[in-house]
Enzyme design. Sequence first.
Site, short mmCIF file in Angstrom:
data_model
loop_
_atom_site.label_atom_id
_atom_site.label_comp_id
_atom_site.label_asym_id
_atom_site.label_seq_id
_atom_site.Cartn_x
_atom_site.Cartn_y
_atom_site.Cartn_z
N TYR A 131 -70.88 0.72 -24.54
CA TYR A 131 -70.00 1.33 -23.54
C TYR A 131 -68.67 0.58 -23.46
CZ TYR A 131 -73.06 5.03 -22.10
OH TYR A 131 -73.80 6.19 -22.11
N HIS A 141 -71.30 14.06 -14.92
CA HIS A 141 -71.98 12.97 -15.63
C HIS A 141 -71.41 11.59 -15.29
CE1 HIS A 141 -73.49 16.14 -18.75
NE2 HIS A 141 -74.19 16.14 -17.63
C1 BJW Z 1 -63.29 20.95 -29.51
C2 BJW Z 1 -62.33 20.09 -30.10
C3 BJW Z 1 -60.98 20.35 -29.84
C4 BJW Z 1 -64.28 19.42 -30.69
N1 BJW Z 1 -60.66 21.40 -29.05
N2 BJW Z 1 -62.95 21.99 -28.78
C5 BJW Z 1 -85.55 19.55 -23.48
C6 BJW Z 1 -86.06 18.36 -23.99
C7 BJW Z 1 -85.67 17.11 -23.49
C8 BJW Z 1 -84.77 17.02 -22.47
C9 BJW Z 1 -84.27 18.20 -21.98
C10 BJW Z 1 -84.65 19.44 -22.46
N3 BJW Z 1 -83.98 20.40 -21.76
C11 BJW Z 1 -83.19 19.78 -20.89
C12 BJW Z 1 -83.36 18.46 -21.01
C13 BJW Z 1 -82.74 17.44 -20.27
C14 BJW Z 1 -81.44 16.89 -20.86
C15 BJW Z 1 -80.81 17.84 -21.89
O1 BJW Z 1 -80.06 18.72 -21.57
N4 BJW Z 1 -81.10 17.62 -23.17
C16 BJW Z 1 -80.65 18.52 -24.23
C17 BJW Z 1 -79.71 17.77 -25.17
C18 BJW Z 1 -81.86 19.06 -24.92
N5 BJW Z 1 -80.58 16.74 -19.73
C19 BJW Z 1 -80.67 15.68 -18.95
O2 BJW Z 1 -81.45 14.76 -19.17
C20 BJW Z 1 -79.78 15.68 -17.73
N6 BJW Z 1 -80.55 15.39 -16.59
C21 BJW Z 1 -81.54 16.19 -16.18
O3 BJW Z 1 -81.78 17.25 -16.74
O4 BJW Z 1 -82.22 15.72 -15.10
C22 BJW Z 1 -83.43 16.42 -14.74
C23 BJW Z 1 -84.51 15.97 -15.72
C24 BJW Z 1 -85.05 14.73 -15.55
C25 BJW Z 1 -86.05 14.33 -16.43
C26 BJW Z 1 -86.45 15.14 -17.49
C27 BJW Z 1 -85.83 16.38 -17.68
C28 BJW Z 1 -84.87 16.79 -16.77
C29 BJW Z 1 -78.73 14.60 -17.86
C30 BJW Z 1 -77.82 14.85 -19.00
C31 BJW Z 1 -76.91 13.64 -19.18
C32 BJW Z 1 -75.99 13.78 -20.38
N7 BJW Z 1 -75.37 12.53 -20.66
C33 BJW Z 1 -74.37 12.45 -21.68
C34 BJW Z 1 -73.94 11.00 -21.80
C35 BJW Z 1 -73.08 10.64 -20.57
C36 BJW Z 1 -72.54 9.27 -20.64
C37 BJW Z 1 -71.67 8.97 -21.80
O5 BJW Z 1 -70.56 9.52 -21.96
O6 BJW Z 1 -72.11 8.14 -22.57
O7 BJW Z 1 -73.27 13.28 -21.32
S1 BJW Z 1 -74.89 13.11 -23.25
C38 BJW Z 1 -73.34 13.84 -23.65
O8 BJW Z 1 -73.50 15.27 -23.70
C39 BJW Z 1 -72.43 13.54 -22.46
C40 BJW Z 1 -71.71 14.85 -22.30
O9 BJW Z 1 -71.16 14.96 -21.00
C41 BJW Z 1 -72.78 15.85 -22.61
C42 BJW Z 1 -72.26 17.21 -23.00
O10 BJW Z 1 -71.53 17.14 -24.16
P1 BJW Z 1 -70.24 18.07 -24.35
O11 BJW Z 1 -69.22 17.70 -23.36
O12 BJW Z 1 -70.65 19.47 -24.42
O13 BJW Z 1 -69.69 17.54 -25.74
P2 BJW Z 1 -70.24 17.87 -27.20
O14 BJW Z 1 -69.82 16.73 -28.06
O15 BJW Z 1 -71.66 18.23 -27.20
O16 BJW Z 1 -69.44 19.17 -27.65
C43 BJW Z 1 -68.05 19.11 -27.86
C44 BJW Z 1 -67.57 20.50 -28.25
O17 BJW Z 1 -66.16 20.43 -28.32
C45 BJW Z 1 -68.09 20.96 -29.62
O18 BJW Z 1 -68.67 22.25 -29.49
C46 BJW Z 1 -66.83 21.03 -30.48
O19 BJW Z 1 -66.77 22.19 -31.30
C47 BJW Z 1 -65.73 21.13 -29.47
N8 BJW Z 1 -64.47 20.49 -29.90
N9 BJW Z 1 -62.97 19.16 -30.81
C48 BJW Z 1 -61.65 22.20 -28.54
N10 BJW Z 1 -59.99 19.59 -30.34
#
Ligand code: BJW
Length: 240
Positions: free
Chosen positions: A68, A120
């Site tokens: 981080y 987040h």
């Molecule tokens: C461009 C571009 C340009 C590029 N112009 N576009 C099934 C199994 C296991 C777990 C789960 C499940 N279903 C749900 C879950 C739970 C899990 C989850 O969702 N997992 C999935 C991945 C499967 N979620 C959680 O655990 C959440 N909590 C929760 O659900 O609590 C209840 C619970 C508890 C216990 C068990 C289960 C549920 C919490 C989620 C926390 C996410 N944390 C992170 C890290 C944060 C800290 C850090 O920064 O280090 O958050 S992970 C990461 O992903 C970060 C982001 O905010 C998040 C989303 O990502 P984002 O913003 O969409 O970015 P990318 O990189 O994915 O996409 C970028 C896009 O931009 C791409 O499409 C590119 O094309 C595009 N792009 N350049 C325009 N120039």
Amino acid sequence: MTDPTQARDILTHARRLVIFTGAGVSADSGVPTFRGASADALWGKYDPYQLASPQGFAADPKLVYDWYNWRRSQLALIQPNPAHQAIAKLQSRGATIITQNVDGLHERVGPPGATILRLHGTIAADRCSICDHAEEIDLHHLPALRPCPRCGEYLRPAVVWFGESLDPDIWHAAESACRAADAMLIVGTSGEVYPAAGLVRLAASNRAKIVLVNLDPSPFDDMVDAALHGRAADIVPQLV
Ligand code: BJW
Ligand code: ZN
């Protein structure tokens, strides 16, 4: 990019606009995304469960904290881009920003004091998982891993990791904004992470018109009214 006319029309006529952003909005500032085609995408190189889960931190707090700090040191050097600036214009016209980003770039250009719903958390603070003690971090003077002054547990970045709940007040505010929205602008998210991604369906089911700006195809492509594929810093300013 397809014709932006319809997207512009939707944004111009919106009365209650929600802007939902992800890592892609900051990509043009040089912040790496997590997923997507880019070779720099973080989860292509690092294990999310090792670096972004409570279990990973418990196993090796220094490894996680140093990772981080590496990201913080990158953030100290970069600036918001034209997409953040265009979004700030919409915010000063009353739009609500809901972001998954922890980088603070919307805040740097937004109207002072304006609310941004950060689902987040923030990378610019540490907190204690046990007693909730929190400390702001100066990105230019990074502290090392250290214990909480109140309870002795290691302080951790004030972000939401996998398996952790989102702040309930922020989550409920985001849900309310999406239920009330008549339009949503989605920028730069893969739509893979829940519950955040569910906000799009919530807004759509309440009949909001939806505009999407994303580099790669996303799971939202088929449910939006206008999908524009390309770089946020090129496209978003053209819509505002
Ligand atoms: C461009 C571009 C340009 C590029 N112009 N576009 C099934 C199994 C296991 C777990 C789960 C499940 N279903 C749900 C879950 C739970 C899990 C989850 O969702 N997992 C999935 C991945 C499967 N979620 C959680 O655990 C959440 N909590 C929760 O659900 O609590 C209840 C619970 C508890 C216990 C068990 C289960 C549920 C919490 C989620 C926390 C996410 N944390 C992170 C890290 C944060 C800290 C850090 O920064 O280090 O958050 S992970 C990461 O992903 C970060 C982001 O905010 C998040 C989303 O990502 P984002 O913003 O969409 O970015 P990318 O990189 O994915 O996409 C970028 C896009 O931009 C791409 O499409 C590119 O094309 C595009 N792009 N350049 C325009 N120039
Ligand atoms: Zn503590």
